[in-house]
Design an enzyme around this catalytic site. Structure first.
Site, short mmCIF file in Angstrom:
data_model
loop_
_atom_site.label_atom_id
_atom_site.label_comp_id
_atom_site.label_asym_id
_atom_site.label_seq_id
_atom_site.Cartn_x
_atom_site.Cartn_y
_atom_site.Cartn_z
N GLU A 275 0.83 -1.21 0.00
CA GLU A 275 0.00 0.00 0.00
C GLU A 275 0.87 1.27 0.00
O GLU A 275 0.46 2.32 -0.47
CB GLU A 275 -0.93 -0.01 1.22
N HIS A 296 8.79 -26.53 1.68
CA HIS A 296 8.11 -27.71 1.13
C HIS A 296 6.95 -27.31 0.24
O HIS A 296 6.05 -28.11 -0.02
CB HIS A 296 7.62 -28.59 2.28
N LYS A 410 -13.79 2.10 -2.97
CA LYS A 410 -14.59 2.56 -1.82
C LYS A 410 -15.79 3.36 -2.30
O LYS A 410 -16.91 3.17 -1.82
CB LYS A 410 -13.74 3.48 -0.94
O1 PA5 Z 1 -2.90 2.16 5.90
C1 PA5 Z 1 -4.03 2.62 5.82
O2 PA5 Z 1 -4.28 3.82 5.97
C2 PA5 Z 1 -5.22 1.71 5.58
O3 PA5 Z 1 -4.85 0.41 5.28
C3 PA5 Z 1 -6.14 1.71 6.80
O4 PA5 Z 1 -5.45 1.16 7.90
C4 PA5 Z 1 -7.42 0.92 6.57
O5 PA5 Z 1 -8.02 1.30 5.38
C5 PA5 Z 1 -8.39 1.16 7.71
O6 PA5 Z 1 -8.61 2.53 7.87
P1 PA5 Z 1 -9.22 3.16 9.17
O7 PA5 Z 1 -8.27 2.93 10.29
O8 PA5 Z 1 -9.38 4.61 8.87
O9 PA5 Z 1 -10.52 2.48 9.41
#
Ligand code: PA5
Length: 440
Positions: A275, A296, A410
């Site tokens: 990410e 394995h 989203k």
């Molecule tokens: O790294 C990030 O920002 C995302 O992976 C969030 O952790 C994830 O989308 C969850 O978001 P939130 O903590 O706002 O619910």
């Protein structure tokens, strides 16, 4: 402090598939200079080891009065807590209370099973969301909120929120319903938040002193800006992984810890790396793995498959248990040779042998060495990988703290689920479903 062995990416060791030490040194300096520019406010995660933890400890003490602790969150709000539980209190629910459940994916049956197990009267629910607007987390929160209210329980005795200090739906509800709430600092984003109350409360809940996690992480933070390659393994690792991609086109990073307790660390690292770096056509694909099991399963591919991978080992010197293998069957060599050795010796020898086999086949690999698994070293490895990833992002020239690529999905979900303001996306989903499909 944990150490990095980068010998097996050097040209001296693996020939032309490797990197020159001078190039690594130069790139390491560049990584540190880029970090030192402090271009992003989100680098605040480096300061998390210096935070005060009184409030976390106070709420942590309260959690211990409950029989069940249910965490609702996803992505960075769930994977870090899960690593803390599985690395520092393996088989926790079979041995200790409060029994902990981390519900992240919105699989309906998983939630059904959790609510069948927990007794809500004896449950504290920690809703973790930095934004306070993540559909998955809010959906499960709404279900649990209704259940708590239907049972005539007081919401402020059964919920604790971990969220942004000022903004978002959870912050608003916290003040309206007097729900205890912990803060994720404003500039700390989800996947870099494990060392905030996101992970610290879970640590306290399972009886781990969160100060040790921070103490370990502090050792890494203190070295993050060092230009001396010998003192800054994070910059060296970021440089090696970056250059092996750019110069040698190795696009897959296999993350390979040798301990069951670090299995979920693989998942956490993969989120962090993917990410943070996968932007503008750049980045490499992280691949979660576990040793010795994947010897394995996957090793054949790494040894003789396409030349597109770099293996990142994570070895553990001391596993904390010395089970000696008994000496039996002296006349059967296949059993005799194991006798007198320990399981720790075997797992570490397997790691060494795999690393060596890759080296003999001139496959680039690196190794992070953990002396043992405890709260301090887990704090170190979190911060180590976070600093490494942030630096890699800067070398690639991408923002390691945003995730623009996940927004469209989203928005389409919002549209399809009827959220106001997303009517166009809702129409797009309907049109998409009307298209001719080739389904057989
Ligand atoms: O790294 C990030 O920002 C995302 O992976 C969030 O952790 C994830 O989308 C969850 O978001 P939130 O903590 O706002 O619910």
């Amino acid at each position: 402090m944990l150490r990095l062995d980068f010998s097996n990416v050097l040209q001296e060791e693996i020939g032309e598939r490797g990197l020159k030490i001078s190039e690594i040194e130069e790139c390491t300096k560049r990584a540190v200079s880029l970090l030192s520019e402090k271009k992003y406010d989100e680098l605040d995660f480096i300061n998390l080891p210096y935070q005060q933890v009184e409030k976390v400890k106070q709420i942590g003490e309260r959690v211990k009065e409950y029989e069940y602790f249910l965490v609702l969150g996803i992505g960075g709000s769930a994977l870090g807590p899960r690593v803390i539980m599985e690395s520092l209190s393996p088989f926790h629910n079979l041995k200790k209370t409060p029994k902990v459940f981390i519900y992240d994916n919105v699989d309906p049956l998983t939630l059904k099973q959790i609510v069948e197990i927990v007794d809500l009267k004896k449950t504290l629910i920690n809703v973790i969301s930095k934004s306070g607007s993540t559909s998955e987390t809010l959906a499960s929160f709404l279900i649990l909120w209704r259940m708590v209210r239907d049972r005539k329980l007081r919401v402020n005795e059964h919920f604790v929120f971990t969220t942004d200090p000022e903004k978002g739906n959870l912050r608003r509800l916290a003040s309206e319903y007097e729900i205890p709430a912990l803060e994720i600092p404003r500039n700390v984003v989800g996947r870099y938040s494990v060392l905030s109350p996101v992970g610290l409360l879970l640590a306290e809940a399972i009886g781990v002193d969160s100060s040790y996690l921070l103490e370990g992480a502090r050792e890494v933070s203190e070295k993050a800006f060092s230009k001396n390659i010998g003192e800054n393994p994070m910059a060296c690792l970021a440089s090696c992984l970056y250059m092996i991609d750019i110069l040698r086109e190795r696009k897959i990073v296999v993350f390979l810890p040798y301990s069951d307790r670090l299995k979920t660390l693989s998942e956490w690292f993969c989120q962090l790396w993917a990410e943070s770096l996968g932007k503008d056509g750049k980045g490499t694909t992280p691949y979660p793995s576990i040793g010795t099991t994947d010897q394995h399963s996957q090793l054949q591919l790494w040894m003789e498959g396409p030349e597109d991978k770099v293996i990142l080992f994570l070895s553990v010197d001391r596993h904390g248990f010395q089970e000696e293998i008994p000496e039996e069957f002296h006349d059967i060599e296949g059993l005799r040779f194991l006798g007198g050795h320990t399981l720790e010796e075997l797992i570490n020898t397997e790691q060494l042998a795999t690393e060596m086999a890759l080296w003999m086949n001139k496959k680039p690999n690196l190794k992070i060495i953990l002396p043992q698994i405890d709260a301090s070293t887990i704090g170190q490895i979190f911060q180590f990988l976070q600093v490494t990833t942030a630096m890699a992002g800067m070398l690639y020239g991408v923002n390691p703290f945003n995730q623009p690529g996940v927004e469209l999905g989203k928005r389409l979900t919002y549209g399809a689920m009827g959220k106001r303001g997303f009517e166009t996306e809702g129409e797009e989903v309907k049109n998409y479903l009307k298209r001719n499909r080739f389904i057989i």
